[in-house]
Design a protein around this motif. Sequence first.
Motif, short mmCIF file in Angstrom:
data_model
loop_
_atom_site.label_atom_id
_atom_site.label_comp_id
_atom_site.label_asym_id
_atom_site.label_seq_id
_atom_site.Cartn_x
_atom_site.Cartn_y
_atom_site.Cartn_z
N MET A 28 -17.00 24.16 52.43
CA MET A 28 -17.95 25.45 52.06
C MET A 28 -19.21 24.83 51.11
SD MET A 28 -16.52 27.82 53.84
CE MET A 28 -15.98 26.62 54.62
N VAL A 29 -18.90 24.20 50.17
CA VAL A 29 -20.14 23.68 49.35
C VAL A 29 -21.18 22.85 50.09
CG1 VAL A 29 -20.57 22.27 47.24
CG2 VAL A 29 -18.70 24.23 47.11
N VAL A 30 -20.48 22.08 50.82
CA VAL A 30 -21.47 21.08 51.48
C VAL A 30 -21.87 21.64 52.57
CG1 VAL A 30 -21.59 18.88 52.86
CG2 VAL A 30 -20.03 18.96 50.71
N ALA A 31 -21.28 22.49 53.43
CA ALA A 31 -21.96 23.29 54.50
C ALA A 31 -22.93 24.05 54.15
CB ALA A 31 -20.85 24.23 55.03
N ALA B 211 -24.96 23.66 51.30
CA ALA B 211 -25.98 22.90 50.79
C ALA B 211 -26.70 22.29 51.96
CB ALA B 211 -25.56 21.75 50.14
N ALA B 212 -26.05 21.96 53.19
CA ALA B 212 -26.76 21.19 54.35
C ALA B 212 -27.34 22.04 55.28
CB ALA B 212 -25.67 20.66 55.01
N ALA B 213 -26.80 23.36 55.30
CA ALA B 213 -27.49 24.51 56.19
C ALA B 213 -28.80 25.24 55.25
CB ALA B 213 -26.57 25.76 56.26
N LEU B 214 -28.65 25.27 54.00
CA LEU B 214 -29.80 25.77 53.34
C LEU B 214 -30.96 24.66 53.13
CD1 LEU B 214 -27.99 27.62 50.20
CD2 LEU B 214 -29.13 28.69 52.45
N THR B 215 -30.44 23.49 53.15
CA THR B 215 -31.61 22.31 52.88
C THR B 215 -32.16 22.00 54.28
OG1 THR B 215 -30.11 20.74 52.52
CG2 THR B 215 -30.78 21.78 50.57
N GLN B 216 -31.29 22.38 55.42
CA GLN B 216 -31.53 21.43 56.71
C GLN B 216 -31.60 20.12 56.62
OE1 GLN B 216 -31.87 23.34 59.70
NE2 GLN B 216 -30.84 24.49 58.75
N ALA B 217 -30.65 19.52 55.62
CA ALA B 217 -30.69 18.05 55.57
C ALA B 217 -30.28 17.34 56.67
CB ALA B 217 -29.54 17.65 54.17
N THR C 102 -26.99 18.98 62.57
CA THR C 102 -25.59 18.71 62.14
C THR C 102 -24.67 19.74 62.58
OG1 THR C 102 -25.87 19.97 60.27
CG2 THR C 102 -26.47 17.43 60.13
N LEU C 103 -23.43 19.67 62.60
CA LEU C 103 -22.42 20.79 62.92
C LEU C 103 -23.04 22.26 62.10
CD1 LEU C 103 -19.96 22.05 64.04
CD2 LEU C 103 -18.51 20.84 62.29
N PHE C 104 -23.27 21.83 60.78
CA PHE C 104 -23.48 22.85 59.91
C PHE C 104 -24.85 23.75 60.37
CE2 PHE C 104 -21.72 19.26 57.21
CZ PHE C 104 -20.28 20.05 57.16
N SER C 105 -25.97 22.99 60.54
CA SER C 105 -27.14 23.50 60.76
C SER C 105 -27.13 24.27 62.24
CB SER C 105 -28.38 22.66 60.93
OG SER C 105 -28.14 21.62 61.98
N ALA C 106 -26.16 23.71 63.11
CA ALA C 106 -26.12 24.33 64.45
C ALA C 106 -25.17 25.61 64.44
CB ALA C 106 -25.10 23.45 65.46
N LEU C 107 -24.17 25.85 63.59
CA LEU C 107 -23.48 26.93 63.44
C LEU C 107 -24.10 28.05 62.58
CD1 LEU C 107 -20.06 25.44 62.36
CD2 LEU C 107 -20.50 26.63 64.49
N PHE C 108 -24.69 27.55 61.64
CA PHE C 108 -25.61 28.76 60.72
C PHE C 108 -26.76 29.04 61.68
CE2 PHE C 108 -23.33 27.44 57.33
CZ PHE C 108 -23.21 28.17 56.35
N ALA C 109 -27.40 28.59 62.61
CA ALA C 109 -28.46 28.66 63.37
C ALA C 109 -28.11 29.74 64.44
CB ALA C 109 -29.29 27.70 64.00
N GLY C 110 -26.85 29.32 65.01
CA GLY C 110 -26.30 30.18 66.26
C GLY C 110 -25.35 31.28 65.79
N LEU C 111 -24.84 31.52 64.65
CA LEU C 111 -23.85 32.39 64.26
C LEU C 111 -24.27 33.29 62.93
CD1 LEU C 111 -20.46 30.42 64.56
CD2 LEU C 111 -21.53 32.01 66.31
N GLY C 112 -25.07 32.67 62.39
CA GLY C 112 -25.43 33.42 60.97
C GLY C 112 -24.68 33.00 59.84
#
Length: 269
Positions: free
Chosen positions: A181-184, A186-192, A196-206
């Motif tokens: 959860m912590v890494v996800a 961080a990765a989603a908020l910074t778009q690092a 990535t899987l994290f950015s795709a899930l956050f963009a597609g699902l919220g």
Amino acid sequence: MLKTRVITAIVLLAVFVPVTVFAPVAAFGALIGVVVVFAAWEWARLLKAGAAGSIVYAVIAGLAVAASTRLDAPRPLFQAAGVFWVVAGPYVLARKPVLAAGAWRAFLLVAGLVIFAACWHALVVARGVGIAFVLSLLLVVWLADIGAYFAGKAFGRHKLAPAISPGKTWEGAVGGWVAVMVVALAAALTQAFAPTLFSALFAGLGAPRALFMLTVLVAFSVIGDLFESMLKRQAGVKDSSGLLPGHGGVLDRIDALLPTLPLALLLVS
């Protein structure tokens, strides 16, 4: 023992990192194909298919992966593998049937062909999206495993599945989930390193649904690990094989990936 583990890890990294980062997707797919074939051989051995039978099964698994490349899209494979893990995985862990005999062995040998083909396709598709994307898929399982190890060592009191894997605890599982959860976040908020899987899930699902789906993936990484532990316990062995000195077998290294990869690809496809 530690020296052997370290040497094996260095050799594996020396092979997999350059191929993953620098080689074409076809070369990456060939390497993963070798991994899948060895994992299939171990799967058959745990199901007591015999020495010759296990080799034949590994060859069939390799041919099944090759044949599956003719599919227009791998989504049906991901769906079939997902159904197996969602339905059969929890059922087996709850009821603990004898897996290496009768109808269960036949079922698992057939299901294994789908499971390993889906694993191969998931990694190749992810590598086609990008290096960061395929590494983020692996990172979910690695973080869950590492977090579980350290949290279990520090806080582990309540056994997760004592009859299957006595070393695993609920505190460890929660620690692994927290790490993901912590890494996800961080990765989603910074778009690092996106995509990535994290950015795709956050963009597609919220954010809320993305975090829930990541929780599901972490849960199924644990199910994959426990499923293989049950296979080994029933087979009376500590490791799936001795192919990786100090680390056990190939299946020991990818057991948590088998359910996580196809489910993750279904979520982002």
